[in-house]
Design a protein around this motif. Structure first.
Motif, PDB file in Angstrom:
ATOM      1  N   LEU A 140      13.683  -7.832  34.206  1.00  0.00           N
ATOM      2  CA  LEU A 140      14.639  -7.448  33.578  1.00  0.00           C
ATOM      3  C   LEU A 140      15.445  -6.757  34.997  1.00  0.00           C
ATOM      4  N   PRO A 141      17.201  -7.140  34.444  1.00  0.00           N
ATOM      5  CA  PRO A 141      17.875  -5.835  34.730  1.00  0.00           C
ATOM      6  C   PRO A 141      17.919  -4.751  35.458  1.00  0.00           C
ATOM      7  N   ARG A 142      17.912  -4.225  36.285  1.00  0.00           N
ATOM      8  CA  ARG A 142      17.676  -2.311  36.083  1.00  0.00           C
ATOM      9  C   ARG A 142      18.842  -1.912  36.214  1.00  0.00           C
ATOM     10  N   GLU A 143      19.550  -2.307  35.688  1.00  0.00           N
ATOM     11  CA  GLU A 143      20.726  -1.421  34.653  1.00  0.00           C
ATOM     12  C   GLU A 143      20.140  -1.002  33.402  1.00  0.00           C
ATOM     13  N   LEU A 144      19.264  -2.327  32.988  1.00  0.00           N
ATOM     14  CA  LEU A 144      19.052  -2.160  31.318  1.00  0.00           C
ATOM     15  C   LEU A 144      17.521  -1.307  31.633  1.00  0.00           C
ATOM     16  N   LEU A 145      16.647  -1.144  32.150  1.00  0.00           N
ATOM     17  CA  LEU A 145      15.882  -0.389  32.529  1.00  0.00           C
ATOM     18  C   LEU A 145      15.555   0.791  32.562  1.00  0.00           C
ATOM     19  N   ASP A 146      16.919   1.558  33.997  1.00  0.00           N
ATOM     20  CA  ASP A 146      16.988   2.864  33.745  1.00  0.00           C
ATOM     21  C   ASP A 146      18.204   2.863  32.671  1.00  0.00           C
ATOM     22  N   SER A 147      18.547   2.314  31.330  1.00  0.00           N
ATOM     23  CA  SER A 147      19.586   2.704  30.315  1.00  0.00           C
ATOM     24  C   SER A 147      18.006   2.770  29.501  1.00  0.00           C
ATOM     25  N   LEU A 148      16.359   2.166  29.455  1.00  0.00           N
ATOM     26  CA  LEU A 148      16.222   2.520  29.060  1.00  0.00           C
ATOM     27  C   LEU A 148      14.658   3.677  29.119  1.00  0.00           C
ATOM     28  N   ASN A 149      15.669   3.711  30.130  1.00  0.00           N
ATOM     29  CA  ASN A 149      14.888   4.821  30.845  1.00  0.00           C
ATOM     30  C   ASN A 149      13.501   4.601  30.772  1.00  0.00           C
ATOM     31  N   LEU A 150      12.638   3.519  31.612  1.00  0.00           N
ATOM     32  CA  LEU A 150      11.842   2.938  31.395  1.00  0.00           C
ATOM     33  C   LEU A 150      11.231   2.494  33.423  1.00  0.00           C
ATOM     34  N   GLN A 151       9.947   2.727  33.979  1.00  0.00           N
ATOM     35  CA  GLN A 151       9.348   2.896  35.086  1.00  0.00           C
ATOM     36  C   GLN A 151       8.498   1.831  35.127  1.00  0.00           C
ATOM     37  N   VAL A 152       8.164   1.376  36.107  1.00  0.00           N
ATOM     38  CA  VAL A 152       7.200   0.437  36.549  1.00  0.00           C
ATOM     39  C   VAL A 152       5.569   1.128  36.004  1.00  0.00           C
ATOM     40  N   GLY A 153       5.059  -0.177  35.049  1.00  0.00           N
ATOM     41  CA  GLY A 153       3.849   1.196  33.908  1.00  0.00           C
ATOM     42  C   GLY A 153       4.142   1.150  33.101  1.00  0.00           C
ATOM     43  N   ASP A 154       5.426   1.005  32.119  1.00  0.00           N
ATOM     44  CA  ASP A 154       5.860   1.922  30.624  1.00  0.00           C
ATOM     45  C   ASP A 154       5.585   0.667  30.174  1.00  0.00           C
ATOM     46  N   GLN A 155       5.378   0.739  28.773  1.00  0.00           N
ATOM     47  CA  GLN A 155       5.296  -0.535  27.882  1.00  0.00           C
ATOM     48  C   GLN A 155       7.046  -0.923  27.166  1.00  0.00           C
ATOM     49  N   LEU A 156       6.853  -1.838  26.676  1.00  0.00           N
ATOM     50  CA  LEU A 156       8.170  -2.264  26.994  1.00  0.00           C
ATOM     51  C   LEU A 156       7.941  -3.515  25.164  1.00  0.00           C
ATOM     52  N   GLN A 157       8.496  -2.346  24.492  1.00  0.00           N
ATOM     53  CA  GLN A 157       8.160  -3.308  22.754  1.00  0.00           C
ATOM     54  C   GLN A 157       9.936  -4.000  22.610  1.00  0.00           C
ATOM     55  N   ILE A 158       9.460  -5.043  22.284  1.00  0.00           N
ATOM     56  CA  ILE A 158      10.143  -6.206  22.131  1.00  0.00           C
ATOM     57  C   ILE A 158       9.943  -6.363  20.423  1.00  0.00           C
ATOM     58  N   ILE A 159      11.149  -6.101  20.291  1.00  0.00           N
ATOM     59  CA  ILE A 159      11.554  -6.733  18.251  1.00  0.00           C
ATOM     60  C   ILE A 159      12.656  -7.908  18.291  1.00  0.00           C
ATOM     61  N   GLU A 160      12.449  -8.946  17.316  1.00  0.00           N
ATOM     62  CA  GLU A 160      12.376 -10.181  17.300  1.00  0.00           C
ATOM     63  C   GLU A 160      13.979  -9.481  15.997  1.00  0.00           C
ATOM     64  N   THR A 161      14.901 -10.125  16.352  1.00  0.00           N
ATOM     65  CA  THR A 161      15.635 -10.122  14.779  1.00  0.00           C
ATOM     66  C   THR A 161      16.436 -11.471  14.613  1.00  0.00           C
ATOM     67  N   ASP A 162      17.478 -11.444  13.204  1.00  0.00           N
ATOM     68  CA  ASP A 162      18.590 -12.517  13.067  1.00  0.00           C
ATOM     69  C   ASP A 162      19.349 -13.061  14.180  1.00  0.00           C
ATOM     70  N   ASP A 163      19.661 -12.496  15.265  1.00  0.00           N
ATOM     71  CA  ASP A 163      20.753 -12.376  16.013  1.00  0.00           C
ATOM     72  C   ASP A 163      20.321 -12.292  17.168  1.00  0.00           C
ATOM     73  N   GLY A 164      19.071 -12.334  17.737  1.00  0.00           N
ATOM     74  CA  GLY A 164      17.954 -11.989  18.703  1.00  0.00           C
ATOM     75  C   GLY A 164      17.270 -11.225  19.008  1.00  0.00           C
ATOM     76  N   VAL A 165      16.724 -10.396  20.688  1.00  0.00           N
ATOM     77  CA  VAL A 165      15.781  -9.015  20.721  1.00  0.00           C
ATOM     78  C   VAL A 165      16.777  -8.591  20.484  1.00  0.00           C
ATOM     79  N   ILE A 166      15.745  -7.639  20.336  1.00  0.00           N
ATOM     80  CA  ILE A 166      15.144  -6.236  21.104  1.00  0.00           C
ATOM     81  C   ILE A 166      14.687  -5.298  21.620  1.00  0.00           C
TER      82      ILE A 166
END
Length: 74
Positions: free
Chosen positions: A17-43
């Motif tokens: 994942l690009p650093r910009e995306l991680l920063d915008s989600l306030n994610l750091q190494v070791g954090d958990q990320l949930q991937i939500i599937e939608t009809d339009d893609g993933v969130i």
């Protein structure tokens, strides 16, 4: 934002994942990320672990100031 799927040495695949995306989600190494599937893609969404972050920060402070905290406890 674009990224590439990479093949790992063990044969599995990973999305970097690009650093910009991680920063915008306030994610750091070791954090958990949930991937939500939608009809339009993933969130991508951070898993709310606010309590664990707070406890980790408190442990860091207590470790750093252990001697002073022991003196105050007397």
């Amino acid at each position: 934002m674009k990224t590439i799927i990479h093949k790992l040495d063990d044969g599995s695949e990973a999305v970097i994942l690009p650093r910009e995306l991680l920063d915008s989600l306030n994610l750091q190494v070791g954090d958990q990320l949930q991937i939500i599937e939608t009809d339009d893609g993933v969130i991508p969404r951070p898993v709310d672990d606010g309590f664990e972050r707070q406890m980790s920060a408190a442990r860091d402070v207590m470790d750093k100031h252990q001697v002073a905290l022991q003196k105050l406890a007397k």
